[in-house]
Scaffold this motif. Sequence first.
Motif, mmCIF file in Angstrom:
data_model
loop_
_atom_site.group_PDB
_atom_site.id
_atom_site.type_symbol
_atom_site.label_atom_id
_atom_site.label_comp_id
_atom_site.label_asym_id
_atom_site.label_seq_id
_atom_site.Cartn_x
_atom_site.Cartn_y
_atom_site.Cartn_z
ATOM 1 N N PRO A 190 42.335 83.417 -34.482
ATOM 2 C CA PRO A 190 40.936 84.186 -34.754
ATOM 3 C C PRO A 190 39.876 83.357 -34.676
ATOM 4 N N LEU A 191 39.807 82.145 -35.137
ATOM 5 C CA LEU A 191 38.790 81.148 -35.117
ATOM 6 C C LEU A 191 38.287 81.160 -33.923
ATOM 7 N N ILE A 192 39.184 80.526 -32.800
ATOM 8 C CA ILE A 192 38.831 80.200 -31.316
ATOM 9 C C ILE A 192 38.446 81.644 -30.775
ATOM 10 N N ARG A 193 39.004 82.498 -31.095
ATOM 11 C CA ARG A 193 38.629 84.109 -30.432
ATOM 12 C C ARG A 193 37.058 84.244 -30.879
ATOM 13 N N ALA A 194 36.811 84.116 -31.987
ATOM 14 C CA ALA A 194 35.417 84.330 -32.623
ATOM 15 C C ALA A 194 34.510 83.428 -32.077
ATOM 16 N N TYR A 195 34.856 82.265 -32.027
ATOM 17 C CA TYR A 195 33.979 81.332 -31.406
ATOM 18 C C TYR A 195 33.635 81.299 -29.914
#
Length: 218
Positions: free
Chosen positions: A191-196
């Motif tokens: 989720p962190l990479i997708r949001a970034y």
Amino acid sequence: MVFRRRDRRPLWRVLLEFLWPRGGWGRAAQYVRHRVRRLPDTPEKISRGIWAGVFTSFTPFYGLHFIVAAAIATVMRGNILASLMATFFGNPLTYIPIAYVALTTGHWLLGTRLDRALIDVRPGEPACYITCQFQNAFDDLWHNFVSIFTDDRMDWRGLTQFYDEVFYPYLVGGVLPGILCASVSYYLSVPLIRAYQNRRRKQLREKLSQLQNPPDEG
């Protein structure tokens, strides 16, 4: 050469910066995290690479972590570069705790006990025991290699003891904590990479829109 450093660092400084990089390990971790998020791949594939790198940090294959991480990432169809960066999880500040947990877990699973020097521990002894065991093993390997070309006799007793008491328990015991930490890293990374990536795409679209539709002057 074009890329050679103008100021050649002395050996003591190279070792010091390996143990404590400029700006500290916090800044180094931020740099690695920033580079991983900017990799041109899907969040799932990057995170699978992170899984491979973190898991590899719990294996006793010191000096081969890059190769092991890349192999695991290839099998998992993860991002290989992300796996190499994720081996940063194992660093001079975490190697001793990782090794201690892996050894303790391994001996427990195998139904054996750690050496008395590690059972009756005092502050600082676990680190000395673990590092000395690996150092002695590398010294024995080098001695046996040199013996091929000299009159010295090979001696495998120390390496056999190292394998039974350290390497094999480390290998077995690192599996469970390795899977646990690697899986937590995976589920946090996706989720962190997708949001970034979504935020970055939005910023790029806004910049492109501004270039295509510049504001009227006057």
